[in-house]
Design an enzyme around this catalytic site. Structure first.
Site, PDB file in Angstrom:
ATOM      1  N   ALA A 173       0.817  -1.219   0.000  1.00 27.78           N
ATOM      2  CA  ALA A 173       0.000   0.000   0.000  1.00 27.78           C
ATOM      3  C   ALA A 173       0.849   1.265   0.000  1.00 27.78           C
ATOM      4  O   ALA A 173       0.334   2.365   0.144  1.00 27.78           O
ATOM      5  CB  ALA A 173      -0.922   0.000   1.222  1.00 27.78           C
ATOM      6  N   CYS A 174       2.170   1.115  -0.179  1.00 34.34           N
ATOM      7  CA  CYS A 174       3.072   2.257  -0.099  1.00 34.34           C
ATOM      8  C   CYS A 174       3.509   2.683  -1.490  1.00 34.34           C
ATOM      9  O   CYS A 174       3.881   1.837  -2.314  1.00 34.34           O
ATOM     10  CB  CYS A 174       4.296   1.893   0.740  1.00 34.34           C
ATOM     11  N   ILE A 175       3.460   3.975  -1.770  1.00 31.26           N
ATOM     12  CA  ILE A 175       3.903   4.478  -3.072  1.00 31.26           C
ATOM     13  C   ILE A 175       5.048   5.483  -2.927  1.00 31.26           C
ATOM     14  O   ILE A 175       5.302   6.288  -3.812  1.00 31.26           O
ATOM     15  CB  ILE A 175       2.725   5.091  -3.865  1.00 31.26           C
ATOM     16  N   THR A 176       5.766   5.404  -1.792  1.00 38.06           N
ATOM     17  CA  THR A 176       6.946   6.252  -1.596  1.00 38.06           C
ATOM     18  C   THR A 176       7.893   6.144  -2.787  1.00 38.06           C
ATOM     19  O   THR A 176       8.437   7.133  -3.271  1.00 38.06           O
ATOM     20  CB  THR A 176       7.687   5.834  -0.305  1.00 38.06           C
ATOM     21  N   LYS A 177       8.075   4.909  -3.259  1.00 35.45           N
ATOM     22  CA  LYS A 177       9.047   4.667  -4.330  1.00 35.45           C
ATOM     23  C   LYS A 177       8.708   5.431  -5.608  1.00 35.45           C
ATOM     24  O   LYS A 177       9.601   5.885  -6.312  1.00 35.45           O
ATOM     25  CB  LYS A 177       9.156   3.162  -4.603  1.00 35.45           C
TER      26      LYS A 177
END
Length: 325
Positions: A173-177
């Site tokens: 659920a992470c889109i930091t990248k």
């Protein structure tokens, strides 16, 4: 520097020395306590709530309560201790969090575990909070993160952290990248390996675990504990409503840095998605334990320590070779 992630690695078997998988011990000592398996559900609002925390503590599993109901944390610590259970909470680094630590100290409410939960944990704000907690609540086991480098691990350990949490944006659920260009997404397992080589204290591998076999791989590369979000979201006991689409059941899962968590669209580094409904969490935890017992039997041992010694190969074409798991 060899860079790889979970799907790029296969562990190499050793001779099996047990007659039955059931002989194998998957327990891990982490801080002051010992737990059934080296796994903890992510401290996210769509993964854990008070009822699930109580169940996990009663049944020999580690948990970390999320920090998103700020005023509920002191009553939560009180309740867990009244039930004769351990208290494990999360804090941030804003000024009001120092007041929380003061209140816990004044009321002599000493949580067994406190996790400082920040997306970019290699920072002066986290170092200051570690020192403050250690001064006010010296008996508490402090987990600090998140970091993705050996330097980050060393600095947080030197500040007084009892364990560090490794993983910058590898979660589902992470889109930091994609939002920032930074992180350990795509090389989380290699980052864990680098950080573990520098660590003198336990490491929590946080994010990127998609299958039960990834737990064994995390232990091989230095993790004492694995934090898992998407696999744990979607159970009967996890927060949120069951949603039906095209005859299939799902539950909502969103990141701690998403607009759904923040309540506004600002510095968003998380997204919202549907995960398949998985039934009861006790079944998933039992399957994780059984799969880990199998992993240890392949490692040629009787306990988790055996996993740390096995050889591995890097298979860059992905272990699935086009198969759908």
């Amino acid at each position: 520097m060899p860079v790889f992630d979970y799907e790029d690695i296969q562990l190499v078997p050793n001779k099996c020395i047990v007659k039955s998988r059931s002989e194998i011990d998957t327990r891990v000592k982490f801080g002051p306590m010992t737990f059934n398996i080296p796994v903890v559900p992510a401290n996210m609002q769509t993964v854990i709530d008070e009822d699930l925390a109580i169940w996990l503590a009663q049944n020999g599993y580690f948990y970390i309560m999320h920090r998103f109901e700020e005023n509920e944390r002191v009553p939560f610590v009180k309740k867990m201790h009244q039930l004769g259970l351990f208290a494990s909470i999360s804090v941030g680094v804003k000024p009001q969090e120092y007041q929380l630590i003061d209140q816990l100290a004044q009321e002599n409410l000493i949580p067994e575990y406190i996790t400082i939960d920040i997306a970019h944990g290699h920072s002066d704000t986290v170092i200051d909070m570690i020192k403050y907690i250690k001064a006010k609540l010296p008996g508490t086991f402090v987990i600090a993160g998140n970091v993705g480098t050996p330097e980050g691990v060393r600095e947080l350990e030197n500040a007084g952290a009892d364990a560090t949490k490794v993983g910058i944006g590898p979660g589902k659920a992470c889109i930091t990248k994609v939002k920032t260009g930074f992180g350990t997404g795509g090389w989380q397992l290699a980052a864990l390996r680098l950080c573990a080589k520098a660590a003198r204290k336990p490491i929590v591998a946080d994010g990127g675990i998609r299958t039960n076999g990834d737990i064994a791989k995390s232990v091989r590369f230095g993790a004492s504990m694995c934090m898992i979000g998407s696999i744990f979201a979607g159970h009967a006991e996890t927060p949120g409503e069951i949603i039906e689409q095209d005859g299939k059941k799902y539950k909502t899962y969103f990141g701690s840095a998403s607009q759904y968590q923040k309540g506004e669209y600002k510095n968003v580094e998380g997204k919202k998605l549907l995960v398949p409904y998985r039934g009861h969490i006790s079944d998933t935890l039992r399957e994780m334990q059984e799969d880990l017992q199998s992993s240890i039997s392949y490692a040629g041992g009787r306990d988790l320590a055996a996993l740390r010694k096995v050889d591995y190969v890097i298979v860059k074409n992905s272990i699935f070779n086009g198969d759908q798991y």
